[in-house]
Motif scaffolding. Structure first.
Motif, PDB file in Angstrom:
ATOM      1  N   ILE A 278       0.830  -1.207   0.000  1.00  0.00           N
ATOM      2  CA  ILE A 278       0.000   0.000   0.000  1.00  0.00           C
ATOM      3  C   ILE A 278       0.865   1.258   0.000  1.00  0.00           C
ATOM      4  N   VAL A 279       0.246   2.341  -0.434  1.00  0.00           N
ATOM      5  CA  VAL A 279       0.847   3.668  -0.347  1.00  0.00           C
ATOM      6  C   VAL A 279      -0.186   4.554   0.339  1.00  0.00           C
ATOM      7  N   ILE A 280       0.249   5.264   1.384  1.00  0.00           N
ATOM      8  CA  ILE A 280      -0.634   6.199   2.084  1.00  0.00           C
ATOM      9  C   ILE A 280      -0.093   7.597   1.859  1.00  0.00           C
ATOM     10  N   ARG A 281      -1.003   8.480   1.457  1.00  0.00           N
ATOM     11  CA  ARG A 281      -0.640   9.886   1.257  1.00  0.00           C
ATOM     12  C   ARG A 281      -1.477  10.735   2.199  1.00  0.00           C
ATOM     13  N   GLU A 282      -0.834  11.759   2.738  1.00  0.00           N
ATOM     14  CA  GLU A 282      -1.524  12.727   3.576  1.00  0.00           C
ATOM     15  C   GLU A 282      -1.331  14.084   2.921  1.00  0.00           C
ATOM     16  N   ASP A 283      -2.446  14.740   2.570  1.00  0.00           N
ATOM     17  CA  ASP A 283      -2.385  16.003   1.818  1.00  0.00           C
ATOM     18  C   ASP A 283      -1.525  15.827   0.567  1.00  0.00           C
ATOM     19  N   ALA A 284      -1.693  14.732  -0.132  1.00  0.00           N
ATOM     20  CA  ALA A 284      -1.007  14.399  -1.384  1.00  0.00           C
ATOM     21  C   ALA A 284       0.483  14.075  -1.208  1.00  0.00           C
ATOM     22  N   LYS A 285       0.990  14.085   0.016  1.00  0.00           N
ATOM     23  CA  LYS A 285       2.396  13.754   0.264  1.00  0.00           C
ATOM     24  C   LYS A 285       2.489  12.302   0.750  1.00  0.00           C
ATOM     25  N   GLU A 286       3.345  11.511   0.095  1.00  0.00           N
ATOM     26  CA  GLU A 286       3.504  10.113   0.498  1.00  0.00           C
ATOM     27  C   GLU A 286       4.117  10.043   1.892  1.00  0.00           C
TER      28      GLU A 286
END
Length: 159
Positions: A119-127
């Motif tokens: 998985i990849v998690i981004r917060e405010d479009a930042k990985e």
């Protein structure tokens, strides 16, 4: 004269101590600056029969503030915006029989021996995270987020 000898011995010991301390400190500083050997990159290889068999995974997202959990079905290769948050969750790959062979991550079979989702998690479009969720070992390499937790709970075969 004895006093002078004691003074010379004592000052010599102090000088040796300073010299040794400086050398140790210099060695530590040099070790800290010395470049570390690069880790060989890992490669994810999803066998064709695995690609054909699996279409989606189910991931439980725990809201730690409200003590709630919701399960989302996410197709492989797609992403989901977590409602009420600034997080997106993308499922890159699924390996039903996750194994590591040297620097290659792959599936030894289509049997659910060690299911894992990349998985990849981004917060405010930042990985902020790229890694694996293991259904049999949910705490292994678990991503730590102050507000949310993520668990691989199920896997959906293609029809």
């Amino acid at each position: 004269m004895k006093r002078l000898m004691k003074l010379l011995v004592l000052s010599s010991l102090v000088a040796i101590g300073f010299t040794t301390g400086c050398n140790e400190k210099q060695k530590q500083e040099q070790a800290a600056v010395k470049p570390q050997p690069a880790k060989p990159p890992t490669e994810v290889v999803v066998p064709d029969d695995v690609k054909r068999k699996w279409k989606a995974v189910e991931i439980a997202v725990s809201d730690k503030q409200h003590n709630q959990q919701k399960v989302y079905t996410i197709k492989l290769g797609s992403e989901l915006k977590i409602p009420g948050s600034n997080l997106t969750l993308r499922v890159e790959n699924f390996l039903p029989h996750f194994v590591m062979e040297g620097t290659t991550l792959t599936s030894q079979s289509n049997q659910l021996v060690n299911p894992a989702a990349q998985i990849v998690i981004r917060e405010d479009a930042k990985e902020i995270y790229k890694g694996w969720l293991f259904s049999l070992y949910p705490t292994t390499h678990a991503f730590q987020h102050p507000l949310y937790g993520f668990t691989l709970v199920d896997y959906l075969p293609a029809s």
